[in-house]
Design an enzyme around this catalytic site. Structure first.
Site, PDB file in Angstrom:
ATOM      1  CB  THR A  52      -0.857  -0.017   1.178  1.00  0.00           C
ATOM      2  OG1 THR A  52      -0.182  -0.262   2.303  1.00  0.00           O
ATOM      3  CG2 THR A  52      -2.103  -0.673   1.174  1.00  0.00           C
ATOM      4  CB  ALA A 139      14.556 -12.738   6.401  1.00  0.00           C
ATOM      5  CG  LEU A 141      12.810  -9.590   9.070  1.00  0.00           C
ATOM      6  CD1 LEU A 141      13.377 -10.363  10.161  1.00  0.00           C
ATOM      7  CD2 LEU A 141      11.226  -9.458   9.650  1.00  0.00           C
ATOM      8  CB  SER A 143      18.943  -6.236   6.275  1.00  0.00           C
ATOM      9  OG  SER A 143      18.896  -6.647   4.998  1.00  0.00           O
ATOM     10  CB  SER A 144      18.716  -2.730   2.383  1.00  0.00           C
ATOM     11  OG  SER A 144      17.260  -2.663   2.133  1.00  0.00           O
ATOM     12  CG  ASP A 188      10.739  -1.544   4.037  1.00  0.00           C
ATOM     13  OD1 ASP A 188       9.814  -1.652   4.326  1.00  0.00           O
ATOM     14  OD2 ASP A 188      11.419  -1.921   2.945  1.00  0.00           O
ATOM     15  CE1 TYR A 237       7.618  -3.555  -3.389  1.00  0.00           C
ATOM     16  CE2 TYR A 237       8.505  -1.970  -4.685  1.00  0.00           C
ATOM     17  CZ  TYR A 237       7.769  -2.523  -3.570  1.00  0.00           C
ATOM     18  OH  TYR A 237       7.538  -1.423  -2.801  1.00  0.00           O
TER      19      TYR A 237
HETATM   20  C1  GLA Z   1       9.007  -3.961   0.537  1.00  0.00           C
HETATM   21  C2  GLA Z   1       9.194  -2.471   0.240  1.00  0.00           C
HETATM   22  C3  GLA Z   1       8.434  -1.664   1.005  1.00  0.00           C
HETATM   23  C4  GLA Z   1       6.751  -2.023   0.767  1.00  0.00           C
HETATM   24  C5  GLA Z   1       6.845  -3.571   0.928  1.00  0.00           C
HETATM   25  C6  GLA Z   1       5.421  -4.138   0.661  1.00  0.00           C
HETATM   26  O1  GLA Z   1       9.236  -4.218   1.645  1.00  0.00           O
HETATM   27  O2  GLA Z   1      10.448  -2.202   0.517  1.00  0.00           O
HETATM   28  O3  GLA Z   1       8.420  -0.326   0.512  1.00  0.00           O
HETATM   29  O4  GLA Z   1       6.525  -1.721  -0.513  1.00  0.00           O
HETATM   30  O5  GLA Z   1       7.550  -4.450   0.348  1.00  0.00           O
HETATM   31  O6  GLA Z   1       4.502  -3.807   1.477  1.00  0.00           O
END
Ligand code: GLA
Length: 401
Positions: A52, A139, A141, A143-144, A188, A237
């Site tokens: 989203t 994974a 979570l 990390s980057s 993130d 993606y």
């Molecule tokens: C990855 C992307 C985020 C987000 C999620 C999906 O983690 O880095 O920006 O789009 O996918 O919600």
């Protein structure tokens, strides 16, 4: 007593995350001198609101107690020199020659943050550092993002510019998009920059407004790593991103954030079935995310769990970003006593699931779910019971105060 013990008071050392302590010790070994600062930034797990963020919508992540840390000190020149204890490599770049694509691999993220910061007009000073992390890599979570935010914090301490979490999240997102070439949204970086201890964060990915929601002590957030490395994630993606943009256009909007459920139904006849399903996920997920925030705020854990379950089904069927391993993990989790809800988390195609589990059932839950998952898939999963922590920070080490 090691040199690290001498550099920090007991209180400070206790307050530092484990990777920060490891980075400080590593610095003394690699540079035969003491670091003056340690910067650290957390990974994140998203409770709900998936795919989203790039639709200008809502997400509800929390920063987790897994960090990337950099112990560092200023240099007299314009070089950035970094050792990564986890990658086992050393690299450097010059602040006078920042160019997208000039540096690759793990160092490209640090180089990208320097480049994106320089684009904002701040003056950057050179420094040398040692990186250590306990955010699992690959994974899902973040990390980057944790590495980027730790680098940004390092530059802020060395260059003396003031820290603004949301602004730095934007800078780090730009580093990832334009410098490292990964087309992510803002979630993130914003979670790693602006985490609040003990809280999940409702983020409006348009205004970057953040509203913290307290995590109830009756439940734990359990991250379940499928051990299936995320494959094809970049191309899939990017494909989802363009499908969402097309679907928004078909509904007369630039972003799906601005399309209501009623509006989508109105345009259904003129849309292809795939566009409709992609849009249906995003529009319903935005609504679920706001509802989840409301449920957390009033302590309605059953409602929160149910919304997480619905989110997984929508990601699986409408958005098609789950995979067999994630579905098996979610199924194993939901069968266990004390599990109020479970879903895939992050971009998908492997990586992690997240479960909402009653505190008194959590130990049995992790043991049973990991055993059942391994029996069904042959993969050895990991379970992390996560705490919500504060966002990126930097500390001046004691002996140099
Ligand atoms: C990855 C992307 C985020 C987000 C999620 C999906 O983690 O880095 O920006 O789009 O996918 O919600």
């Amino acid at each position: 007593m090691t040199s690290t013990d001498l550099e920090m008071t007991t209180t400070r050392r206790e307050n530092l995350p484990a990777p920060a302590v490891r980075a400080v010790t590593g610095f003394s070994e690699k540079f035969a001198a003491a670091a003056t600062h340690v910067a650290f930034a957390p990974g994140r797990v998203n409770l709900i609101g998936e795919h989203t963020d790039y639709n200008d919508g809502f997400v509800l992540p929390m920063a987790i107690d897994r960090w990337t840390a950099i112990a560092l000190r200023l240099r007299a020149d314009e070089q950035v020199v970094l050792h990564s204890l986890d990658v086992g490599k050393r690299g450097s770049f010059s602040l006078l020659e920042l160019l997208p694509g000039k540096v690759d691999g793990w160092l490209s993220y640090a180089h990208g943050v320097a480049g994106a910061l320089a684009e904002t007009g701040v003056t950057l000073g050179g420094w040398e550092g040692v990186v250590a992390s306990d955010v699992p890599m690959g994974a899902g979570l973040s990390s980057s993002a944790a590495f980027e935010l730790a680098v940004a914090r390092a530059f802020s301490a060395m260059g003396g510019f003031t820290w603004d979490g949301a602004r730095m999240a934007r800078v780090c997102q730009r580093a990832e998009n334009h410098w490292a070439g990964v087309n992510c949204g803002i979630m993130d970086q914003l979670a790693s920059a602006c985490g609040v201890a003990g809280h999940a964060l409702l983020m409006d990915c348009r205004s970057l407004e953040i509203r913290p929601a307290p995590l109830d002590a009756r439940v734990k957030i359990v991250v379940l790593d499928t051990a299936k490395k995320r494959g094809l994630v970049d191309s899939a993606y990017n494909e989802r991103r363009s499908q969402c943009a097309e679907a928004a256009k078909a509904c007369g909007a630039e972003f799906l954030r601005d399309v209501t459920a009623a509006n989508l139904e109105k345009h259904r006849a003129t849309m292809d079935a795939l566009s409709y399903r992609r849009a249906h996920h995003v529009i319903s997920e935005n609504a679920r995310t706001e509802e989840a925030f409301a449920a957390m705020s009033r302590g309605d854990l059953l409602a929160l769990g149910a919304l997480m379950n619905q989110s997984h089904e929508s990601l699986r069927h409408d958005f098609e970003v789950s995979c067999n391993e994630l579905d098996v993990m979610v199924e194993c989790a939901r069968k266990e006593r004390g599990c109020l809800g479970a879903r895939m988390t992050g971009a998908g195609f492997g990586g992690c699931a997240v479960a909402l589990v009653e505190t008194d059932a959590v130990q049995t839950f992790t043991a049973n779910v990991t055993r059942a998952y391994q029996a069904q898939t042959g993969l050895v999963p990991a379970a992390h019971i996560c705490r919500a922590v504060a966002g990126a920070d930097v500390t001046k080490l004691e002996s140099n105060c």
